[in-house]
Enzyme design. Sequence first.
Site, PDB file in Angstrom:
ATOM      1  CD  GLN A   1     -18.824  59.229 -20.408  1.00 47.02           C
ATOM      2  OE1 GLN A   1     -18.201  58.986 -19.386  1.00 47.02           O
ATOM      3  NE2 GLN A   1     -19.070  60.454 -20.823  1.00 47.02           N
TER       4      GLN A   1
ATOM      5  CB  SER B   1     -20.797  57.634 -29.552  1.00 42.23           C
ATOM      6  OG  SER B   1     -21.532  56.457 -29.843  1.00 42.23           O
TER       7      SER B   1
ATOM      8  CG  ASP C   1     -21.568  54.315 -32.743  1.00 36.55           C
ATOM      9  OD1 ASP C   1     -20.427  54.223 -33.226  1.00 36.55           O
ATOM     10  OD2 ASP C   1     -21.784  54.639 -31.567  1.00 36.55           O
TER      11      ASP C   1
END
Length: 744
Positions: free
Chosen positions: A285, A287, A400
């Site tokens: 898991q 962002s 990211d």
Amino acid sequence: MKRFFSNLFKRKQDQNSHIKQINGPTTSTPTTTPTTPTTPTTTQTPTPQNNNTNNNTNNNNNTNSNNSNQQKKEQAQASPSTNQTQTPSNNTISTSPTVTTQPSFTPGVISTSKLTTSPPESPRPPTSTTNTTQPSTTTTTATNSTNTNTASAPTKTASPSSPSATASPNNNSNNTTTTAATTTTTTTTTTTTNANQTASVNHTSSDQSLNAQNVTQTNNNNNNNNNNNNNNNANNTKPINPNDYIPLDFVDSTPKVDNNQPKRKASGPPEILPEEIDRTDFLGQGSFGSVYKGKCRGQEVAVKIPRKQKLSLYELTSFRHEVKIMSKIFHPNVVLFLGACTQSGKMQIVTELCQTDLEKLLHNDRTKKEFSLFRRMQMAKDAALGMNWLHGITRIVHNDLKTANLLVDINLRVKVTDFGFSQIKEGEEFQDKAAKGTPLWMAPEVMMGNPYNEKADVYSFGIILWEILTKEAPYSHHKDYDIFFNAICNEKERPPIPADTLPSLRHLIQTCWDHNPQNRPSFSEILFRLNEILIDCAIDFDDGRKYWKEHFLVPKQELQEEVEWSDFEKTLKATHKQLNLDYAPLKELLVQQSHQTVQKTKQVVTMERFDKVSKWFGSFFEPNTGIETIDNINKLSAKIWFHGDIVREQATSRLSKAAEGAFLIRLSSTEPKTCPFTLSMKNNQHRRIQLIDENNFTGFKIQGKTAVYNSLIELVEKCNDYPLLVPCPKFTQETFNPYDPYTN
């Protein structure tokens, strides 16, 4: 519509009464006509049992039938106002509603009048391979009253979604006349047959009737296969041979798709339906959302479920546009995008499946020790190659970039993932405050909400380089977001770089995370700097680094981490300028088989092997001292007790087959710079030979002993510390190829 049907039924009654006036009372054959709102009308009568016995009678009646038609034509000319089709019949009349009004026409005569207006468009394109019709106004099925056999085969009027055609079984096809004509509102087809023939009147559009000329099809006993009567095609079924190959039954695993859903286009972004994705194991898991291992269309894939599922119309449109862009990106260092489900509330991203990510490799206590700095810098270069492709081709800003988003496949190739899809990304929380992305790797301008470009990804890559170098997590001492924000954006705090870092690597890290985005390099420049860093990591000697950069690092081209022996030998000859120098023993030490090509027989020299041979013997590539070094290699290789680059276990195995007092000398890979050789003796005894290089003197001694010798050959011949009695011979079929040291 109600008035239309009432007028239609009234005309039907008038038609029936008119037929009775001509033919008198007749006995109708019982008929079954199943009718549903959505299925075509079917008129069925008993099938004749002895059809062949009536052939002669049918042929005789054909002439009378034709004469009767001629008389009707003359009568029709005398009364052109007749608005109904009159056909002698003792059978059932099956009708279906028409869409248009009927103009006046001559009964029994094919209409040849021209179209006054264009016919209505068919709701679907006509299909010539199916026996279906547009909605017909009137279908009349009749048999000759003079025939002794009044039973006729079933007649089908097909569905209203296809071109008009009436199927009627008949073996006497040569006595059949089938015609079709079109008008502005009505097309009438009159067919005159004998006892086993039918007369059909159908209404079709002009395009359909052009394709419907001379079409009479027969139905076999199973009502499955139809053949053309005009071509006299018989129903032939090939008998099944038990010896023939019969394939296994196909089990269709295709998900059942709702036909009401919009059809997917053959081109464009790969849209995947939710029922085509089968999620299995939970992988992690971040962002972006949750990541699962799964299967899609038989392929093992990674399935990403975004946290944000409810999108506005603008966001959904932008997301689908990004899906279209992602589907066109193909690069070995970019995770392959396979497709996406863009249905609101069911959005999923499907990509190729990789084994792990760079974050796990760097911070796992077991795996982080397995990778040298050179190998880790190769991983950094893989990431830079992927980012350079994204910036150069699609102008995508990752937003990211971090080690968790650098996946690693089974071949240890790094691939960039989780780029794009800004509409479904949510900020990863760091004390409940963050922009899109992860704060620890986020550029200051992004954290402050200022405009940014692709240089924000360069800052993130600088943090990644530091993480690859140190194998530690960045900013582990920060726990509060406000303090972290002030330290990064205002005080310009950066992670500490170790003191023993290569100068070239230190400079690249510092320029990548520069506070001013304009001072940061592009990924194209980063790639060139990483090539220099790779040479510095692989080769310890400054003169060796200089030699490789001058000959095998061309500006604006890819670094040659592997050089073919033929090319390498040319550079050595050009350096030494001596034609009669023997490079064969050096080749046995240097050459390995390529790991970068499928062609396994390709002999190459790698940077790591170049460095190791230099540590063992010295700078063999120098113009002056190199010739002497190669001469020493040739003399040492000629000795029977020198076994080259073999491992300890192999040396023990060879000595076990030799006589008492046997020994051998092999190359050492543990500390090649300080202890380049190892003395191995029978009974599993191994002693390192230390290199003495001080005060312009070079010599050797056995580690732990005091005696020093001028050369390795002198040490073996004059050693008094150990009884070196019998040299262990080399095997004739063995070479010094370090790529395969176990060859015996």
